[in-house]
Design an enzyme around this catalytic site. Structure first.
Site, mmCIF file in Angstrom:
data_model
loop_
_atom_site.group_PDB
_atom_site.id
_atom_site.type_symbol
_atom_site.label_atom_id
_atom_site.label_comp_id
_atom_site.label_asym_id
_atom_site.label_seq_id
_atom_site.Cartn_x
_atom_site.Cartn_y
_atom_site.Cartn_z
ATOM 1 N N SER A 70 0.825 -1.209 0.000
ATOM 2 C CA SER A 70 0.000 0.000 0.000
ATOM 3 C C SER A 70 0.858 1.257 0.000
ATOM 4 O O SER A 70 1.987 1.268 0.491
ATOM 5 C CB SER A 70 -0.907 0.018 1.227
ATOM 6 O OG SER A 70 -1.764 -1.109 1.219
HETATM 7 N N1 SAH Z 1 -1.045 -4.870 4.022
HETATM 8 C C1 SAH Z 1 -0.248 -4.790 2.814
HETATM 9 C C2 SAH Z 1 -1.079 -4.578 1.600
HETATM 10 C C3 SAH Z 1 -1.415 -5.867 0.997
HETATM 11 S S1 SAH Z 1 -2.379 -5.812 -0.485
HETATM 12 C C4 SAH Z 1 0.825 -3.727 2.993
HETATM 13 O O1 SAH Z 1 1.338 -3.602 4.071
HETATM 14 O O2 SAH Z 1 1.193 -3.057 2.053
HETATM 15 C C5 SAH Z 1 -3.735 -6.795 0.020
HETATM 16 C C6 SAH Z 1 -3.484 -8.238 0.274
HETATM 17 O O3 SAH Z 1 -4.729 -8.827 0.638
HETATM 18 C C7 SAH Z 1 -2.980 -9.053 -0.924
HETATM 19 O O4 SAH Z 1 -1.745 -9.637 -0.617
HETATM 20 C C8 SAH Z 1 -4.062 -10.118 -1.116
HETATM 21 O O5 SAH Z 1 -3.566 -11.387 -1.503
HETATM 22 C C9 SAH Z 1 -4.695 -10.177 0.257
HETATM 23 N N2 SAH Z 1 -6.067 -10.715 0.308
HETATM 24 C C10 SAH Z 1 -7.090 -10.533 -0.571
HETATM 25 N N3 SAH Z 1 -8.183 -11.206 -0.185
HETATM 26 C C11 SAH Z 1 -7.863 -11.814 1.004
HETATM 27 C C12 SAH Z 1 -8.576 -12.679 1.905
HETATM 28 N N4 SAH Z 1 -9.844 -13.043 1.706
HETATM 29 N N5 SAH Z 1 -7.927 -13.111 3.004
HETATM 30 C C13 SAH Z 1 -6.637 -12.783 3.242
HETATM 31 N N6 SAH Z 1 -5.913 -11.988 2.418
HETATM 32 C C14 SAH Z 1 -6.507 -11.505 1.319
#
Ligand code: SAH
Length: 219
Positions: A70
């Site tokens: 993010s």
């Molecule tokens: N928190 C991260 C951003 C990750 S992007 C940061 O620090 O930058 C969002 C993430 O959510 C992706 O890796 C995706 O695989 C995950 N995601 C999407 N749907 C999900 C679900 N149902 N359960 C767990 N993770 C999920």
């Protein structure tokens, strides 16, 4: 915790990270704790080495599997909202990705639970968090769309991926005084917050955002 040993020269230096913090401040985040923690955590450790020269730009970056780390401003905004919860014992993050947001939360909450549906991202995040010595983060490879009932109640639930509709059932996993912070929508997304208070539920609509979608099942 001393993270200085991870700093490099030039684009991965503490000075470059300080510029990112200035940028976040300009965008309106003034919470001193959030700025201090993000000023310490080496974001370049969470991205591929080929992208490390961009690690302190205020942008989302690819982390593989079509997912992103993010934008720093959004991490700061969501973390500042999280700190508005009544207590800071237990936080659940849904969507670990590379683990950066979890690392930030680890310095502000007693225990962080974080769930990721993609196995290799979950593994990578666990390794990085261990490398940084952040042992109060529990990383789980699971579908987080239903939360984590066995570890509830939480002071904060933060969702890092966008659900098409408001995930109202997660409110039950919040303590009184707790906050659910999440993006909602498909094309047009909005950041929202639901607070669980003595008198009931209070929902606040915040700014326009752009997150990857919340998806079902494991990968
Ligand atoms: N928190 C991260 C951003 C990750 S992007 C940061 O620090 O930058 C969002 C993430 O959510 C992706 O890796 C995706 O695989 C995950 N995601 C999407 N749907 C999900 C679900 N149902 N359960 C767990 N993770 C999920």
């Amino acid at each position: 915790m001393n993270f200085n040993t991870f700093d490099g020269a030039g684009m991965t230096s503490a000075r470059t990270r300080a510029r990112m913090i200035e940028r976040i401040k300009q965008l309106g985040i003034h919470d001193a704790k959030v700025l201090a923690v993000m000023g310490m955590i080496p974001r370049h450790v969470f991205v591929d080495e080929a992208l490390s020269h961009k690690a302190y730009d205020d942008t989302a970056l690819p982390i593989g599997h079509g997912q992103t780390i993010s934008q720093p401003y959004i991490v700061a905004q969501m973390t500042a909202l999280a700190l508005g919860a009544a207590q800071h014992e237990k936080v659940l993050e849904i969507g670990t990705g590379c683990g950066y947001q979890a690392a930030v939360l680890s310095q502000l909450f007693k225990t962080v639970y974080t769930i990721e549906r993609i196995g290799s991202l979950s593994k990578g995040a666990r390794e990085r968090l261990n490398l940084l010595g952040l042992h109060n983060v529990r990383v789980r490879h699971a579908d987080g769309s239903r939360g984590l009932p066995d570890a509830a109640p939480f002071d904060v639930i933060l969702i890092a991926a966008a659900a098409p509709i408001v995930p109202e059932d997660l409110v039950e996993q919040l303590r009184i005084g707790g906050r659910l912070i999440f993006p909602v929508g498909s094309e047009d997304q909005e950041l929202r917050m639901i607070e669980r208070t003595d008198e009931g539920i209070v929902e606040t609509r915040l700014e326009k955002v752009r997150f990857v979608p919340l998806l079902p099942g494991l990968a």
